[in-house]
Scaffold this motif. Structure first.
Motif, PDB file in Angstrom:
ATOM      1  N   PRO A  17      55.714  91.070  83.792  1.00  0.00           N
ATOM      2  CA  PRO A  17      56.786  90.556  84.676  1.00  0.00           C
ATOM      3  C   PRO A  17      57.620  91.682  85.250  1.00  0.00           C
ATOM      4  N   MET A  18      57.791  91.619  86.566  1.00  0.00           N
ATOM      5  CA  MET A  18      58.531  92.685  87.228  1.00  0.00           C
ATOM      6  C   MET A  18      59.204  92.147  88.476  1.00  0.00           C
ATOM      7  N   LEU A  19      60.280  92.813  88.875  1.00  0.00           N
ATOM      8  CA  LEU A  19      61.012  92.454  90.085  1.00  0.00           C
ATOM      9  C   LEU A  19      60.793  93.537  91.116  1.00  0.00           C
ATOM     10  N   ILE A  20      60.406  93.083  92.286  1.00  0.00           N
ATOM     11  CA  ILE A  20      60.271  93.996  93.407  1.00  0.00           C
ATOM     12  C   ILE A  20      61.383  93.643  94.389  1.00  0.00           C
ATOM     13  N   ALA A  21      62.371  94.499  94.426  1.00  0.00           N
ATOM     14  CA  ALA A  21      63.483  94.298  95.349  1.00  0.00           C
ATOM     15  C   ALA A  21      63.225  95.170  96.557  1.00  0.00           C
ATOM     16  N   SER A  22      62.807  94.514  97.627  1.00  0.00           N
ATOM     17  CA  SER A  22      62.360  95.280  98.781  1.00  0.00           C
ATOM     18  C   SER A  22      63.209  94.980  99.998  1.00  0.00           C
ATOM     19  N   SER A  23      62.810  95.552 101.107  1.00  0.00           N
ATOM     20  CA  SER A  23      63.546  95.411 102.355  1.00  0.00           C
ATOM     21  C   SER A  23      63.314  94.072 103.024  1.00  0.00           C
ATOM     22  N   VAL A  24      62.269  93.355 102.679  1.00  0.00           N
ATOM     23  CA  VAL A  24      61.958  92.098 103.373  1.00  0.00           C
ATOM     24  C   VAL A  24      62.110  90.888 102.467  1.00  0.00           C
ATOM     25  N   LEU A  25      61.979  91.075 101.184  1.00  0.00           N
ATOM     26  CA  LEU A  25      62.145  89.968 100.256  1.00  0.00           C
ATOM     27  C   LEU A  25      62.188  90.512  98.842  1.00  0.00           C
ATOM     28  N   ASN A  26      62.638  89.649  97.957  1.00  0.00           N
ATOM     29  CA  ASN A  26      62.625  89.962  96.544  1.00  0.00           C
ATOM     30  C   ASN A  26      61.539  89.130  95.893  1.00  0.00           C
ATOM     31  N   ILE A  27      60.747  89.754  95.098  1.00  0.00           N
ATOM     32  CA  ILE A  27      59.606  89.055  94.495  1.00  0.00           C
ATOM     33  C   ILE A  27      59.646  89.282  92.990  1.00  0.00           C
ATOM     34  N   GLN A  28      59.584  88.200  92.268  1.00  0.00           N
ATOM     35  CA  GLN A  28      59.383  88.258  90.825  1.00  0.00           C
ATOM     36  C   GLN A  28      57.923  87.899  90.594  1.00  0.00           C
ATOM     37  N   LEU A  29      57.167  88.812  90.017  1.00  0.00           N
ATOM     38  CA  LEU A  29      55.738  88.529  89.898  1.00  0.00           C
ATOM     39  C   LEU A  29      55.215  88.963  88.544  1.00  0.00           C
ATOM     40  N   GLU A  30      54.101  88.377  88.193  1.00  0.00           N
ATOM     41  CA  GLU A  30      53.339  88.730  87.004  1.00  0.00           C
ATOM     42  C   GLU A  30      51.973  88.085  87.141  1.00  0.00           C
ATOM     43  N   GLY A  31      51.013  88.610  86.337  1.00  0.00           N
ATOM     44  CA  GLY A  31      49.697  88.006  86.396  1.00  0.00           C
ATOM     45  C   GLY A  31      48.591  89.018  86.233  1.00  0.00           C
ATOM     46  N   VAL A  32      47.458  88.674  86.839  1.00  0.00           N
ATOM     47  CA  VAL A  32      46.246  89.472  86.680  1.00  0.00           C
ATOM     48  C   VAL A  32      45.680  89.767  88.053  1.00  0.00           C
ATOM     49  N   TYR A  33      45.371  91.055  88.261  1.00  0.00           N
ATOM     50  CA  TYR A  33      44.656  91.410  89.473  1.00  0.00           C
ATOM     51  C   TYR A  33      43.213  91.721  89.079  1.00  0.00           C
ATOM     52  N   GLY A  34      42.262  90.980  89.625  1.00  0.00           N
ATOM     53  CA  GLY A  34      40.863  91.131  89.255  1.00  0.00           C
ATOM     54  C   GLY A  34      40.107  92.027  90.210  1.00  0.00           C
ATOM     55  N   MET A  35      39.146  92.742  89.664  1.00  0.00           N
ATOM     56  CA  MET A  35      38.308  93.654  90.459  1.00  0.00           C
ATOM     57  C   MET A  35      36.845  93.388  90.135  1.00  0.00           C
ATOM     58  N   PRO A  36      36.101  92.718  91.011  1.00  0.00           N
ATOM     59  CA  PRO A  36      36.541  92.191  92.323  1.00  0.00           C
ATOM     60  C   PRO A  36      37.000  90.739  92.244  1.00  0.00           C
ATOM     61  N   ARG A  37      36.796  90.079  91.119  1.00  0.00           N
ATOM     62  CA  ARG A  37      37.190  88.681  90.990  1.00  0.00           C
ATOM     63  C   ARG A  37      38.094  88.513  89.782  1.00  0.00           C
ATOM     64  N   GLY A  38      38.760  87.351  89.744  1.00  0.00           N
ATOM     65  CA  GLY A  38      39.630  87.048  88.608  1.00  0.00           C
ATOM     66  C   GLY A  38      41.098  87.247  88.888  1.00  0.00           C
ATOM     67  N   THR A  39      41.474  87.437  90.158  1.00  0.00           N
ATOM     68  CA  THR A  39      42.889  87.629  90.495  1.00  0.00           C
ATOM     69  C   THR A  39      43.651  86.319  90.297  1.00  0.00           C
ATOM     70  N   ASP A  40      44.786  86.429  89.633  1.00  0.00           N
ATOM     71  CA  ASP A  40      45.661  85.274  89.407  1.00  0.00           C
ATOM     72  C   ASP A  40      47.075  85.809  89.210  1.00  0.00           C
ATOM     73  N   ILE A  41      47.780  85.976  90.349  1.00  0.00           N
ATOM     74  CA  ILE A  41      49.127  86.540  90.322  1.00  0.00           C
ATOM     75  C   ILE A  41      50.112  85.443  90.720  1.00  0.00           C
ATOM     76  N   LYS A  42      51.118  85.226  89.890  1.00  0.00           N
ATOM     77  CA  LYS A  42      52.153  84.219  90.139  1.00  0.00           C
ATOM     78  C   LYS A  42      53.386  84.923  90.643  1.00  0.00           C
ATOM     79  N   MET A  43      53.917  84.392  91.727  1.00  0.00           N
ATOM     80  CA  MET A  43      55.067  85.030  92.374  1.00  0.00           C
ATOM     81  C   MET A  43      56.160  84.001  92.636  1.00  0.00           C
ATOM     82  N   GLN A  44      57.392  84.419  92.408  1.00  0.00           N
ATOM     83  CA  GLN A  44      58.569  83.647  92.793  1.00  0.00           C
ATOM     84  C   GLN A  44      59.254  84.411  93.906  1.00  0.00           C
ATOM     85  N   VAL A  45      59.321  83.770  95.077  1.00  0.00           N
ATOM     86  CA  VAL A  45      59.827  84.445  96.268  1.00  0.00           C
ATOM     87  C   VAL A  45      61.046  83.684  96.803  1.00  0.00           C
TER      88      VAL A  45
END
Length: 813
Positions: free
Chosen positions: A732-760
């Motif tokens: 879990p991490m917060l990305i406080a950026s210039s266009v939006l704030n995103i709270q995200l966590e999850g799995v990034y798959g290579m090449p499959r299996g990506t499952d990232i949950k984001m609160q925007v």
């Protein structure tokens, strides 16, 4: 017909008739006195023999001995008193031919002029207790008044006689097959001279039964003169040729019997004798040590032997030899154009006796070519043959290209340069020797160039000095250029001589390396395990090289290498670093780096790690890195996106610091195997930007169309990523950026299996740019409408965004 001729013919005929008549009268007398003559012969022979002498029969040989009277003695045997215990007949001859003086017979005497022994055996025997049947030759005791009769036998012959002399207490055994022997005696007032003509097959000539026979199974032929000085009691044989299987060997001898024990001197000269013939004339314990050597052309050998004829007395021996322009072959080695002089002496110190420990083998003015490489030595010596120590100074100068063939083109291919060798060696000369050795001297390589074939590594320029200081080897002033890399090295190998053959895996090379530039792209093959097929091919070539050169490849395979680096610039694939300081350890099974400090990507890095060679493309690596203040895009580019394609160098900007602990697999070309990495990366990204990151750009197509989703900036991002093969776990991490704030966590798959949950949150972060209170800022970020998004792949690896929280709660592995 003239009268004088007629008178001459009548006189000659009358004389011949008279001789024949007299000879017939003598023959008749001999026949009539057969038993008396046989008794007389037996008596005369028994005068010097004290034993059981039996002569079965006697037959006159009128024609064979003409004009002398001759007899043939049948089945002559001579036995000692203990024959029944040891079973060795001293004399057992089928025929003994005796020629007698006819005029002596007229005087009722027997004067023996010739004796011939045919088809039989003579056995002189001494058992382990010291008893000997040779006492028979001592004769019977005579009265003091009896005058000794001068010998009259002038001709002694033997044919097909097996002569055996066995002395068990003194470990001696001589067995001679006397095919023919003739001795013509010439008696003089002061002694006699005997001319001996012989052909003898030497079955055994053993002076010590534990060491074997000299000249075994050799046929000896000779026509020599032997003289005896009765006054001085000296038996002399002037230098005369003896032939062993047709090979002439000149021998001179003198035996002084006036002293006790008797002294003797021998001189032997064997000129132009083949080496194999020479070794076949000595005992097996000597020839076996020379089995691996041979010379194409004959050698000249000379020997002097002097000593006392006494049991266990070892004589003084000096042997010299020489050869020129010869070819010498040994175990896996061949020397051409060989020339040298040699000497052997078994009395180095006059006070230490004649023995192996006091012996010395010397070779002078040695010169030869080893596979076109010239080698010379002023003096080579082997001291103490009981525990041999070889010493010598060897010199050579030759083009380096000549080294390719003897070392093996499968190992090194030398293309240019010159080598100068000046070495002193002292140590054992046999692989089984335990004598500690040393090498002292230098080997210089000038303007060299070569290819190290097992790694296909080309070195265009090479300068080096190899300094041998005993058991250790130092590399001094080594300068190498390979491709764009230039290096200056200093190195050492401790205890090289002790481990070179006995334990090559214990050899450790220590190097210091300084360089303005090292391009590791040109050394990639050193980071992988050697190809098995190539190694097998190399092993098949080893038998063609000498033992030292064969072992060189083993040492290079088995040894370990420590390197301390000080390099201004290093390049490897996309990686570039400056001011590199590092420790490197290379072994057969592992490459290990430690305390690698360098400047790269605008910051600094300290790395520890290793590569374990498992072979077959299954090598494993581990890396522990501390990264400080580097530019994140340059870092990702240098490390080729760390083997993943989720977030690439082109998507990132900012100043990056991190601590990484990663393991993974490597291909044989030293590239990271995809999806093989495991570990964690704790990072801190400041003044960062996310540029053209596809998942967020896809989000911008649905929402926030007026915001710049292609260049998202942020002050700081901090998190830990867990790498699990083909997945990256995003805590879990917060990305406080210039266009939006995103709270995200999850799995990034290579090449499959990506499952990232984001609160925007839909709130625009620009509205909060002037807020400085952290709690207030945190509260505002959560106010308003919050959209839950789920980034998942569609099964083909393509990521799509969906509304909602997804089915499962995120996991933190």
């Amino acid at each position: 017909m003239p009268r004088w001729i007629r008178i001459s013919l009548i006189s000659a005929g009358s004389l011949l008739a008279l001789v024949i008549v007299l000879w017939l009268i003598l023959a008749l007398v001999m026949r009539s006195r057969k038993q008396a003559i046989l008794s007389e012969i037996t008596q005369q022979l028994s005068e010097t023999i004290d034993g059981d002498l039996v002569i079965r029969d006697m037959e006159p040989s009128l024609l064979r001995g003409f004009p002398n009277i001759s007899v043939t003695l049948k089945d002559v045997t001579l036995k000692d008193s203990l024959f029944n215990r040891h079973g060795h007949t001293l004399l057992d001859v089928r025929e003994v031919f005796v020629k007698v003086n006819p005029f002596a017979i007229l005087r009722n005497q027997v004067d023996i002029r010739q004796i011939t022994l045919e088809n039989g055996a003579i056995y002189l025997y001494t058992d382990s207790t010291g008893y000997s049947n040779t006492y028979l030759f001592k004769g019977k005791k005579k009265s003091p008044s009896a005058k000794p009769k001068e010998p009259t036998i002038r001709d002694i012959r033997m044919r097909n006689i097996l002569f055996t002399f066995e002395n068990q207490p003194k470990f001696k055994l001589y067995r001679l097959d006397i095919r023919s022997l003739r001795g013509d005696m010439d008696y003089k007032n002061g002694g006699w001279v005997c001319r001996v003509r012989k052909e003898i097959k030497i079955l055994d000539l053993t002076f010590n039964t534990s060491k074997g026979s000299y000249a075994k199974d050799k046929t000896l032929t000779a026509d020599v003169k032997v003289s005896w000085d009765k006054v001085k009691k000296i038996l002399n044989i002037a230098e005369q040729p003896f032939r062993f299987d047709g090979q002439p060997v000149k021998i001179a001898a003198e035996f002084n019997l006036s002293t006790r024990p008797a002294h003797f001197n021998l001189h032997i000269a064997a000129e132009s004798i083949p080496f194999r013939m020479a070794t076949s004339l000595v005992t097996p314990n000597i020839s076996s040590k020379l089995d691996s050597l041979d010379f194409e052309k004959p050698l000249n050998v000379y020997a002097d032997v002097r000593g006392r004829m006494q049991f266990r007395d070892t004589p003084y021996v000096r042997v010299t030899w020489n050869t020129d322009n010869n070819v010498m072959t040994g175990k896996n080695i061949s020397l051409e154009r060989v020339g040298f002089k040699g000497a052997f002496l078994n009395e180095v110190n006059p006070n230490m006796g004649h023995n192996s420990a006091n012996s010395r083998l010397s070779i002078y003015d040695f010169r030869a070519e080893f596979d076109s490489i010239p080698v010379s030595a002023d003096t080579i010596r082997v001291l103490n043959l009981q525990q041999p120590v070889l010493t010598g100074r060897f010199k050579s100068q030759f083009p380096l290209t000549r080294l390719t063939h003897p070392i093996g083109a499968h190992l090194f291919n030398f293309t240019k340069g010159t080598a100068l060798v000046d070495l002193e060696y002292a140590g054992g000369w046999d692989p089984k020797d335990t004598v500690a050795g040393y090498i002292k001297g230098v080997v210089q390589i000038k303007d060299g160039g070569f290819v190290y074939v097992p790694r296909n590594q080309t070195v265009q320029e090479c300068q080096a000095t190899l300094d041998f200081t005993g058991a250790d080897l130092y590399f001094r002033n080594v300068r190498l250029r390979s491709g764009s890399s230039t290096m200056q090295l200093e190195g050492s190998i401790k205890n090289m001589l002790n481990f070179y053959f006995a334990a090559p895996e214990k050899i450790q090379m220590d190097w210091t390396l300084n360089s303005p530039l090292v391009n590791l792209n040109e050394f990639q093959r050193f980071f992988v395990k050697r190809d098995r097929k190539q190694a097998a091919a190399s092993r098949n070539q080893r038998h063609k090289a000498s033992r030292v050169l064969r072992q060189l490849e083993v040492v290079l395979e088995e040894c370990s290498v420590n390197i301390q680096l000080a390099v201004n610039k290093i390049r490897y694939r996309q990686f570039a670093a400056d001011n590199v300081r590092a420790g490197l350890h290379l072994s057969k099974e592992q490459v290990r780096v430690f305390e690698v400090a360098l400047q790269t990507a605008g910051g600094s890095m300290v790395v520890n790690g290793h590569i374990d060679h498992a072979g077959n493309g299954n090598d494993k690596f581990r890396m522990d890195a501390r990264i400080r203040q580097v530019q994140v895009d340059q870092l990702f580019r240098s490390f080729e996106n760390f083997g993943q394609d989720g977030i690439e160098a082109k998507n990132l900007k900012g100043t990056f610091s991190a601590t990484a602990n990663i393991t993974g697999g490597m291909r044989e070309d030293a590239t990271v195997k995809p999806h093989s990495m495991f570990g964690s990366v704790t990072f801190d990204l400041n003044k960062g930007a996310l540029v053209h990151f596809e998942p967020l750009e896809n989000l911008g197509r649905f929402v926030f169309r007026k915001r710049d989703m292609s260049n998202i900036t942020f002050e700081r991002i901090h998190n830990t990523l867990d790498i699990r093969g083909n997945k990256i776990i995003i805590r879990p991490m917060l990305i406080a950026s210039s266009v939006l704030n995103i709270q995200l966590e999850g799995v990034y798959g290579m090449p499959r299996g990506t499952d990232i949950k984001m609160q925007v949150p839909l709130r625009n972060p620009k509205k909060d740019e002037l807020v400085t209170d952290a709690d207030e800022l945190r509260k505002r970020r959560k106010s308003g409408i919050v959209i839950n998004l789920n980034a998942v792949d569609d099964g083909s690896g393509k990521v799509k965004l969906k509304l909602g929280k997804g089915k499962d709660e995120p996991t933190n592995e």
